[in-house]
Design a protein around this motif. Sequence first.
Motif, PDB file in Angstrom:
ATOM      1  N   PHE A   1       6.381  11.080  -0.705  1.00 22.75           N
ATOM      2  CA  PHE A   1       6.721  12.092   0.295  1.00 22.75           C
ATOM      3  C   PHE A   1       7.983  11.597   0.968  1.00 22.75           C
ATOM      4  O   PHE A   1       7.952  10.543   1.603  1.00 22.75           O
TER       5      PHE A   1
ATOM      6  N   VAL B   1       3.647   7.073  -2.109  1.00 17.73           N
ATOM      7  CA  VAL B   1       2.214   7.109  -1.801  1.00 17.73           C
ATOM      8  C   VAL B   1       1.385   6.721  -3.022  1.00 17.73           C
ATOM      9  O   VAL B   1       0.385   6.013  -2.914  1.00 17.73           O
TER      10      VAL B   1
ATOM     11  N   GLY C   1      -5.539   5.893   3.935  1.00 20.62           N
ATOM     12  CA  GLY C   1      -4.094   5.796   3.758  1.00 20.62           C
ATOM     13  C   GLY C   1      -3.688   5.164   2.440  1.00 20.62           C
ATOM     14  O   GLY C   1      -2.500   5.003   2.164  1.00 20.62           O
ATOM     15  N   SER C   2      -4.664   4.830   1.594  1.00 15.10           N
ATOM     16  CA  SER C   2      -4.307   4.155   0.347  1.00 15.10           C
ATOM     17  C   SER C   2      -3.868   5.141  -0.742  1.00 15.10           C
ATOM     18  O   SER C   2      -3.420   4.721  -1.801  1.00 15.10           O
TER      19      SER C   2
ATOM     20  N   LYS D   1      -5.856   8.013  -1.870  1.00 17.17           N
ATOM     21  CA  LYS D   1      -6.946   8.620  -2.637  1.00 17.17           C
ATOM     22  C   LYS D   1      -6.870  10.151  -2.630  1.00 17.17           C
ATOM     23  O   LYS D   1      -6.971  10.793  -3.679  1.00 17.17           O
TER      24      LYS D   1
ATOM     25  N   THR E   1      -4.280  11.985  -1.989  1.00 15.58           N
ATOM     26  CA  THR E   1      -3.069  12.402  -2.695  1.00 15.58           C
ATOM     27  C   THR E   1      -3.298  12.410  -4.202  1.00 15.58           C
ATOM     28  O   THR E   1      -2.848  13.326  -4.902  1.00 15.58           O
TER      29      THR E   1
HETATM   30  N1  LIG Z   1       2.052  15.890   2.930  1.00 15.44           N
HETATM   31  C1  LIG Z   1       2.355  14.617   3.260  1.00 15.44           C
HETATM   32  N2  LIG Z   1       3.575  14.317   3.763  1.00 15.44           N
HETATM   33  C2  LIG Z   1       3.893  13.046   4.086  1.00 15.44           C
HETATM   34  N3  LIG Z   1       3.079  11.994   3.943  1.00 15.44           N
HETATM   35  C3  LIG Z   1       1.859  12.219   3.463  1.00 15.44           C
HETATM   36  C4  LIG Z   1       1.422  13.541   3.076  1.00 15.44           C
HETATM   37  N4  LIG Z   1       0.160  13.455   2.621  1.00 15.44           N
HETATM   38  C5  LIG Z   1      -0.177  12.143   2.695  1.00 15.44           C
HETATM   39  N5  LIG Z   1       0.819  11.417   3.191  1.00 15.44           N
HETATM   40  C6  LIG Z   1       0.808   9.956   3.393  1.00 15.44           C
HETATM   41  O1  LIG Z   1       0.347   9.372   2.206  1.00 15.44           O
HETATM   42  C7  LIG Z   1      -0.448   8.261   2.469  1.00 15.44           C
HETATM   43  C8  LIG Z   1      -1.746   8.379   1.708  1.00 15.44           C
HETATM   44  O2  LIG Z   1      -2.492   9.431   2.227  1.00 15.44           O
HETATM   45  P1  LIG Z   1      -3.864   9.914   1.609  1.00 15.44           P
HETATM   46  O3  LIG Z   1      -3.653  10.216   0.175  1.00 15.44           O
HETATM   47  O4  LIG Z   1      -4.364  11.014   2.461  1.00 15.44           O
HETATM   48  O5  LIG Z   1      -4.765   8.623   1.767  1.00 15.44           O
HETATM   49  P2  LIG Z   1      -6.344   8.471   1.755  1.00 15.44           P
HETATM   50  O6  LIG Z   1      -6.932   9.760   1.284  1.00 15.44           O
HETATM   51  O7  LIG Z   1      -6.596   7.334   0.848  1.00 15.44           O
HETATM   52  O8  LIG Z   1      -6.725   8.153   3.155  1.00 15.44           O
HETATM   53  C9  LIG Z   1      -0.643   8.197   3.966  1.00 15.44           C
HETATM   54  O9  LIG Z   1       0.204   7.185   4.469  1.00 15.44           O
HETATM   55  C10 LIG Z   1      -0.203   9.544   4.448  1.00 15.44           C
HETATM   56  O10 LIG Z   1       0.395   9.445   5.693  1.00 15.44           O
END
Ligand SMILES: Nc1ncnc2c1ncn2[C@@H]1O[C@H](COP(=O)(O)OP(=O)(O)O)[C@@H](O)[C@H]1O
Lengths: 249, 231
Positions: free
Chosen positions: A13, A18, A39-40, A42, A44
């Motif tokens: 992003f 990510v 934040g790892s 998952k 995404t």
């Molecule tokens: N649409 C987005 N725009 C910017 N950053 C994002 C977006 N979605 C997720 N992130 C970032 O990607 C990282 C992983 O997020 P995420 O996949 O939600 O982790 P998890 O589900 O493992 O908690 C985080 O640091 C989050 O801030």
Amino acid sequence: MSILEVKNIQKSFDKTEVLKDISFTLEKGEVLSIIGSSGSGKTTLLRCLNFLETTDSGRIIVDNDILFDGNNKMTDEKIRENRLNFGLVFQNFNLFPQYTVLENLTLAPTLLKKADNVTIKNQALEIIKKVGLEDKVDFYPCQLSGGQQQRVAIARALMLSPKILCFDEPTSALDPELTGEVLRVIRELRDGNTTMIIVTHEMNFAKNVSDKVIFMADGIIEECGSPEELFENPKSLRLKEFLSSSLKD
Amino acid sequence: MSFLEVTAFLFDGFKISLLIFAVTLLCGAPLGLPIAFCSMSRFKPVKAISKVIVWIVRGIPLMLQIFIIYYVPGLLFNYQLFGQIDRYMYIEYGIMDMGRIVAVLIAFSINYACYFSEIYRGGIESISKGQYEAGYVLGLTKSQIFRKIILKQVIQRIVPPMSNEIITLIKDTALANCIMVCEIIKNAKELAATKAMIWPLFFTGVFYLIFVGLLTILLGKAEKKLSYFRS
Ligand SMILES: Nc1ncnc2c1ncn2[C@@H]1O[C@H](COP(=O)(O)OP(=O)(O)O)[C@@H](O)[C@H]1O
Ligand SMILES: [Mg+2]
């Protein structure tokens, strides 16, 4: 032959990477659990598989069919077609509030003209029974408990018979006493040989239900293997720390 | 003049008020939709233009907008468009004030379309991303998602603010008398001037009150009908 092959997928992003280089395979009928701290990456990863995010590079292959090969220019039609290989159950259900339980299930198959209306309705009733909500067919989502809503969401995803059903922390939004009914439904699906990817914080559940576990940290797969390997003999320090901290709560 | 005669004369004016009300709703409500979509457009120039229009229309008094619409054709093109319509309709059909009424209808429709557009925009933006995503993962198209999933939730949410605007609208129709359209208050003022009767002016309030009462009941019913689900 694997039903799902994920090869070197990456997702950023803006400037934050990510997903750094994710590869794994999944066999038909297997259950894969993904664990890892918040934040790892998952969520995404699941969103990339379901084409809610456009993956930057890598390959996604389902049943020997290359859905994505790093070429970002897919038509809307192709994206919709790709999505139907996967189902996704969200953390907060996302049921359609203006429709009854039955209508939530029949809406998409009807719009996609999957079968005639009577067939779709009968199929829906059967699936509703499978998740134990036959007495709630005509209820609206706001009249259901969280656990019941999540079971409807699972049933709704099952209506399109996806090859791979994904769950993003299906019990995280639920009161502790309601997680059991949802986990039971997922366990039954496993016994019915549904191929599933489950992101979860329920360590015991992951240990019992999965054929394979992935531990993610900072956008990479830090460790991957059978539940015994990961939970009994964690190799990496990060997994050891993660497991001991999640045992505490 | 008897009470009945006064009432009938005032009601003639109120018919014009109702006409302005109905046409403004019929034109303004649909016109608000494209404006709302432009305000949400990802294409920056379209978004900017639409935001500026909404800002101007909501930022200056409606009365001033009526004057602008009414006088601008004469000032810019030296052609009294609405005066000509007035004259033509009177000579050909014996209908009074038609040009002025058209000017008022244009000003009202644009003005209310902008207010409605903001309500629509607020309603659409208040629907969670998850509703769209749930539709996407079920293989639905954007338009199916909007029509079958989003729309009804938006309608449920905008009925209360729309009701407020609609009730304001019937009262705003009185502004038409700034360019001498004979709506109800203009008629009452005429009685005050020619017959030295001041009570009809106050009596006009009863017309508004009855109509607002009916609207309140009707809109309340609509709101109730949509309250079977909670989003
Ligand atoms: N649409 C987005 N725009 C910017 N950053 C994002 C977006 N979605 C997720 N992130 C970032 O990607 C990282 C992983 O997020 P995420 O996949 O939600 O982790 P998890 O589900 O493992 O908690 C985080 O640091 C989050 O801030
Ligand atoms: Mg997450």
